[in-house]
Design a protein around this motif. Sequence first.
Motif, short mmCIF file in Angstrom:
data_model
loop_
_atom_site.label_atom_id
_atom_site.label_comp_id
_atom_site.label_asym_id
_atom_site.label_seq_id
_atom_site.Cartn_x
_atom_site.Cartn_y
_atom_site.Cartn_z
N GLY A 55 0.90 -1.19 -0.23
CA GLY A 55 -0.11 0.04 0.02
C GLY A 55 1.05 1.32 -0.01
N VAL A 56 0.51 2.31 1.17
CA VAL A 56 1.30 3.45 1.06
C VAL A 56 1.96 3.37 2.62
N VAL A 57 3.05 4.17 2.77
CA VAL A 57 3.70 4.42 4.10
C VAL A 57 2.68 5.26 5.01
N GLU A 58 1.87 6.11 4.46
CA GLU A 58 1.34 7.03 5.38
C GLU A 58 0.15 6.30 5.70
N ALA A 59 -0.24 5.31 5.31
CA ALA A 59 -1.36 4.44 5.93
C ALA A 59 -1.02 3.22 6.60
N HIS A 60 0.52 3.01 6.78
CA HIS A 60 1.03 2.09 7.32
C HIS A 60 0.89 0.67 6.55
N THR A 61 0.58 0.97 5.34
CA THR A 61 0.58 -0.21 4.42
C THR A 61 1.53 -0.50 3.49
N GLY A 62 2.59 0.47 3.46
CA GLY A 62 3.59 0.13 2.65
C GLY A 62 4.51 -1.19 3.27
N TRP A 63 5.02 -1.98 2.41
CA TRP A 63 5.58 -3.09 2.98
C TRP A 63 7.17 -2.67 3.01
N LEU A 64 7.58 -2.73 4.31
CA LEU A 64 8.88 -2.33 4.62
C LEU A 64 9.97 -3.57 4.98
N LEU A 65 11.13 -3.61 4.89
CA LEU A 65 11.90 -4.66 5.19
C LEU A 65 12.12 -4.63 6.83
N ASP A 66 12.10 -3.63 7.26
CA ASP A 66 12.21 -3.53 8.88
C ASP A 66 10.94 -2.97 9.46
N ASP A 67 10.57 -3.25 10.58
CA ASP A 67 9.45 -2.57 11.39
C ASP A 67 9.17 -1.17 11.27
N TYR A 68 7.88 -0.76 11.27
CA TYR A 68 7.46 0.64 11.40
C TYR A 68 8.06 0.95 12.86
N LYS A 69 8.57 2.37 12.82
CA LYS A 69 9.20 2.74 14.17
C LYS A 69 8.12 3.03 15.18
N ASP A 70 6.74 3.30 14.68
CA ASP A 70 5.88 3.53 15.63
C ASP A 70 5.13 2.25 16.02
N GLN A 71 5.29 1.17 15.18
CA GLN A 71 4.49 0.08 15.57
C GLN A 71 5.54 -1.23 15.35
N PRO A 72 6.25 -1.23 16.55
CA PRO A 72 7.36 -2.55 16.64
C PRO A 72 6.71 -3.84 16.33
N GLY A 73 7.22 -4.76 15.51
CA GLY A 73 6.54 -6.09 15.19
C GLY A 73 5.76 -5.81 14.04
N TYR A 74 5.71 -4.83 13.36
CA TYR A 74 4.96 -4.87 12.32
C TYR A 74 5.59 -4.07 11.08
N HIS A 75 5.40 -4.91 9.96
CA HIS A 75 6.16 -4.01 8.65
C HIS A 75 5.31 -3.77 7.48
N GLY A 76 3.86 -3.64 7.77
CA GLY A 76 3.39 -3.15 6.76
C GLY A 76 2.39 -4.27 6.09
N VAL A 77 1.74 -4.00 5.02
CA VAL A 77 0.84 -4.94 4.54
C VAL A 77 1.30 -5.60 3.18
N GLU A 78 1.44 -7.01 3.27
CA GLU A 78 2.08 -7.68 1.84
C GLU A 78 0.83 -8.13 1.12
N ARG A 79 0.66 -7.50 -0.08
CA ARG A 79 -0.69 -7.74 -0.78
C ARG A 79 -0.59 -9.17 -1.50
N PHE A 80 0.32 -9.04 -2.58
CA PHE A 80 0.66 -9.85 -3.48
C PHE A 80 2.06 -10.50 -2.93
N ASN A 81 2.15 -11.34 -2.16
CA ASN A 81 3.14 -11.86 -1.54
C ASN A 81 3.57 -13.30 -1.55
#
Length: 543
Positions: free
Chosen positions: A292-318
């Motif tokens: 998705g997009v980073v501003e919605a916390h849905t971009g797929w990151l290699l590392d966790d979101y800084k404000d949501q430890p343990g979560y790295h975004g939405v993997e849509r087609f994965n």
Amino acid sequence: MKQKLFLGNIITMDDKRPFAKAAIVKNGVFSYIGSEEEARKLASGDAKVLDYGDSFIYPGFIEGHAHGCFAGYRAVGQANLAQAGLTTNYPKYREIIKDFIAKNPQRKIYMASGWIKNEEPITKTYLDEICPDKPLIMNTGDAHSCLLNTKALEWAGINAEYAKKQGYDLVYVDENGEPTGFICEGPAFKVMHDVPVTVEEAKTYILAWQDFAFANGLTATAFAGDDLRFPEAEAYYQLEEEGKLKLRTYANVIIPDNPNDPKGEIANVAAIRAKYANEYYNIIGAKVLLDGVVEAHTGWLLDDYKDQPGYHGVERFNNHDKMVELIVAADKEGLSVHAHSVGNGATHFMLDCIEDAEKITGDMDQRNILAHLQYVTDEDIRRMAATRSIAAVPPLWTAKMPGGYEMEVAYAGKEWADRAYPIKSFFDAGTNVVFHSDYPVSPLLDVKLSIYMAEKRALPKILMDGDTQRNIKEAITRKQSLQAITINVARQFHQEHRIGSIEFGKLANMTVYDCDFLHDDAEKIVQANLVATIVDGEEVYKA
């Protein structure tokens, strides 16, 4: 057909003959490019002369990733009710929507667009208060999320069971497990897909988009595929049969996330191509959404979101195996795969899949596209070139946007926020780089501003005072910018033999500006004026 003689300062984007003063066009293609003196000798006595004086004539500009039907939909369709500019001002939007509903009581479903979600909690109640009796959908500016009122939730079949099945990061719920009205990614796309649109309505939207594109100097565009809620293929086909379609469109048909039958999906794309493809509407690939997009916390990151430890975004087609199967099947049909890839995790996944697919196909010229590329590792920049993948980059997003940059720092960390949106590195690695606007998902479509921001990596002072520059080491040259809106996009479409430069035998598509984009001062470029847009030797727009 009578010849036409075009005069002006011609920048051809042909390295063998980069500049000229005249071009002769016959039957919609270039038959001569060179000096005015020689052109006047060669042109027939009754040739029509189009003299643009001191203005500059470029190959027709091409958009690498946009959503044409959606643009027309927002301009003239249901969604125009709240398209009053992007803002986080919730009371303002509610007043706009309320006024539109009062003036349009006949509508069965109401839609709003352009909303930007802020940190303020917002639920279906916000919309129920102004529209309790009909479905109302408020789509975010990035089109990856939306807010539904109670009636819209009922209409879409979104309930507690659906939310649990889809996941609470896609369908937000309250403490009782009931949907709050806010949804994103797959569920949001499905809701938009299900809004009924007729072929005649879709034709209206396409023509509105065509007029807008011509008025912005575009002669061809990618259709990035998100707009399959419209019967767009049939609409494009009918418009071409009626002689009304002049904007060449190279479409990518959207594929569901992790489909059960990737080969079957590609077979469907090939069938649609066989039925509808023609000169001005052609299907060249499949569209997939990786994240998705980073501003919605849905971009797929290699590392966790800084404000949501343990979560790295939405993997849509994965699903790796299914993606490889999809790419291989597409290659057999002469199609590419066009991927929405924002986060570094999404891009890394896609390049893994492309590498494995190329081992099977042996085809190093499939020209798969990765679009947006907000965060990319150095390793994956090299792999983009090695796999001959195409980098579709957004120069209009490169600056430190107030509020947006701070959000990136909070979510992804300062290191990634500061190195966002590489462009020069792709060029240096040898990747085919194209510009895109993502219009109207992103609110700007502006070629001259794209050229400015690709060089300055900042907003011009006439738009915003203050320091907005970001990652200046990724700045590129003017020539590279022109390549990224002409010949490089033609390569993306496998059309470099027909469009993208002013050369003998190519289609006579041109964009005329009162500015030298190669040499004029950058501040002048921002204020340049479009003089004319020419398709097949015909002026389709004139200032």
